[in-house]
Write an enzyme that holds these catalytic residues in place. Sequence first.
Site, mmCIF file in Angstrom:
data_model
loop_
_atom_site.group_PDB
_atom_site.id
_atom_site.type_symbol
_atom_site.label_atom_id
_atom_site.label_comp_id
_atom_site.label_asym_id
_atom_site.label_seq_id
_atom_site.Cartn_x
_atom_site.Cartn_y
_atom_site.Cartn_z
ATOM 1 C CE LYS A 174 -4.080 -5.827 -4.204
ATOM 2 N NZ LYS A 174 -3.484 -5.636 -5.538
ATOM 3 C CD GLU A 249 -11.192 9.272 -2.408
ATOM 4 O OE1 GLU A 249 -11.589 9.808 -3.465
ATOM 5 O OE2 GLU A 249 -11.233 9.825 -1.316
ATOM 6 C CB CYS A 283 -11.709 8.067 -10.301
ATOM 7 S SG CYS A 283 -10.537 9.146 -9.521
ATOM 8 C CD GLU A 385 -15.305 4.802 -13.414
ATOM 9 O OE1 GLU A 385 -15.369 3.826 -12.670
ATOM 10 O OE2 GLU A 385 -14.726 5.863 -13.119
HETATM 11 P P1 ADP Z 1 -9.860 -2.538 -12.006
HETATM 12 O O1 ADP Z 1 -10.898 -3.609 -12.242
HETATM 13 O O2 ADP Z 1 -10.003 -1.346 -12.848
HETATM 14 O O3 ADP Z 1 -8.467 -3.088 -12.007
HETATM 15 P P2 ADP Z 1 -10.286 -2.808 -9.216
HETATM 16 O O4 ADP Z 1 -11.220 -2.055 -8.349
HETATM 17 O O5 ADP Z 1 -10.612 -4.228 -9.533
HETATM 18 O O6 ADP Z 1 -10.110 -1.978 -10.534
HETATM 19 O O7 ADP Z 1 -8.829 -2.778 -8.585
HETATM 20 C C1 ADP Z 1 -8.333 -1.762 -7.743
HETATM 21 C C2 ADP Z 1 -7.473 -2.377 -6.645
HETATM 22 O O8 ADP Z 1 -8.312 -3.231 -5.857
HETATM 23 C C3 ADP Z 1 -6.343 -3.268 -7.150
HETATM 24 O O9 ADP Z 1 -5.234 -3.134 -6.281
HETATM 25 C C4 ADP Z 1 -6.948 -4.663 -7.049
HETATM 26 O O10 ADP Z 1 -5.973 -5.669 -6.916
HETATM 27 C C5 ADP Z 1 -7.771 -4.532 -5.788
HETATM 28 N N1 ADP Z 1 -8.886 -5.501 -5.674
HETATM 29 C C6 ADP Z 1 -9.610 -6.059 -6.660
HETATM 30 N N2 ADP Z 1 -10.534 -6.907 -6.164
HETATM 31 C C7 ADP Z 1 -10.394 -6.876 -4.811
HETATM 32 C C8 ADP Z 1 -11.062 -7.529 -3.722
HETATM 33 N N3 ADP Z 1 -12.052 -8.375 -3.928
HETATM 34 N N4 ADP Z 1 -10.659 -7.244 -2.462
HETATM 35 C C9 ADP Z 1 -9.659 -6.372 -2.235
HETATM 36 N N5 ADP Z 1 -8.994 -5.734 -3.212
HETATM 37 C C10 ADP Z 1 -9.344 -5.979 -4.486
#
Ligand code: ADP
Length: 490
Positions: A174, A249, A283, A385
Amino acid sequence: MQTYRNFIDGAWTDAASGRTLDVLNPATLEVIARVPDSGPEDVDRAVRAARRAFDAGDWPQTSARERGRILFRLSEYLGKNAARFAEIETLNNGKPLAEAREDLSDAAFCFEYYGGLATKVRGDVLPVPGNVMSLALREPVGVAGQIIPWNYPLMMAAQKLAPAIAAGCTSVLKPAEQTPISVLELAGAFEEAGLPPGVVNIVNGAGETAGAAIVVHPEVDKIAFTGSCEVGKIIMREASATLKRVSLELGGKSPNIFFADAEFEAAIEGALFGVFLNQGEICSAGSRVLVQRSIYSRLLDAVVEKAKKIKVGPGLSPETKMGPLVSQEQYDKVLSYLEVGKKEARLVLGGGRPKHLPKEAEKGFFVEPTIFCDVDNSARIAREEIFGPVMAVIPFDDEEDACRIANDTPFGLAAAVWTRDIFKALRAVKRLRAGVVWVNHMQPAPVEAPWGGYKQSGFGRELGPHGLDEYLEVKQVYINLNDRPIGWYR
Ligand code: ADP
Ligand code: MG
């Protein structure tokens, strides 16, 4: 404007709901694409395709050589189309085109590297007692759920997909909802490269829906995640219900440490490069700049002078050195930290939106390169961060003090040390609790070397040979070489 679909079982398909999400160019706020807004039903289709491809079909029969060749073809495809892909990365993520070109060459090489490594996976023969042969075989872990962020869209996809393919796994990936375009374009080349249907599936959608559905799906064997600490914690918890293997990561608050004997010109650039590259959306950003007191004012002044010249603008303009942030959410978050910083420390550069932007970019998510000095390591801008172009400069007295401040953080992704004294550098290398330590540089992440964090920056390693291990299980085989009864029951 293009409407993309999910890539499942070798075919392009819409979300079951028919809903889509808009994808923006963050420099202009123009909608440049639409992607499916997938839910659990779509994820289930993708996982079942990946499962079938792993358990049956052609994939389990492919040799390591064939998998290697598939990876070489993907690498070649990216190499030939590098200019087009770099432009896509810049349009969708915002980063300067010159940086996107570097990403492309890394992504292409990542496929080549794991193509070569596919044929080097080896097991062991162990010296167990008796007339026995003991083997440890290395086998693919199964179906990998791969969830990636938006800061290095294609590089992150390569870093996840290449080792999975090399190991013989299948994937449901994804992309971040903000930056899905480049990997969807790459998926157009999968069939030609020889990937059978179902081996790599791309499902688009939001984290809380599509991402979460991957994490809880019982037929997924492993989750590889790159993203925020907050979501990393959720993923670890949600994946525990089905005891999935997890590699994370996550973020950091990496120290970039300058001793008084550092090469001065290199230090100026190193401080800037550490945190302003990729708009600070890295990161491993060197967001805490630790400077020895005897050079503190001189280095700070020089860094500020040079940072003033960083040209902020749309990534496609050749003179741009810093593009817009990726999204409204990220823009709001960074601006709110600028206000926090103004209360906690002394602002010496930036602190808001750039005054002069080209007309077409007036609405873009631009933030000035920002420097706060005299920051206390307990301040929020030194502990949390920010993921934007914000530098916190912190003075220190001596080696002891530098290492103590550097390690005083919940994170441990990366650190850098600048000095001309090799012994001082190596003492710091030993003491710094981080998964990556640079000496007299910051940010290079060669595909051949392992990358990952200590402490709350996550666990597991990507890239290099260690990156392949994350996609392999170990099977112990005990072979009794005597073909007669054991003789236990007489
Ligand atoms: P940011 O907030 O900087 O966008 P995230 O950690 O929220 O960073 O997002 C990184 C990835 O994780 C994206 O592909 C996002 O769609 C996905 N993501 C966000 N929330 C969830 C969740 N609860 N479960 C699985 N994947 C998630
Ligand atoms: Mg988030």
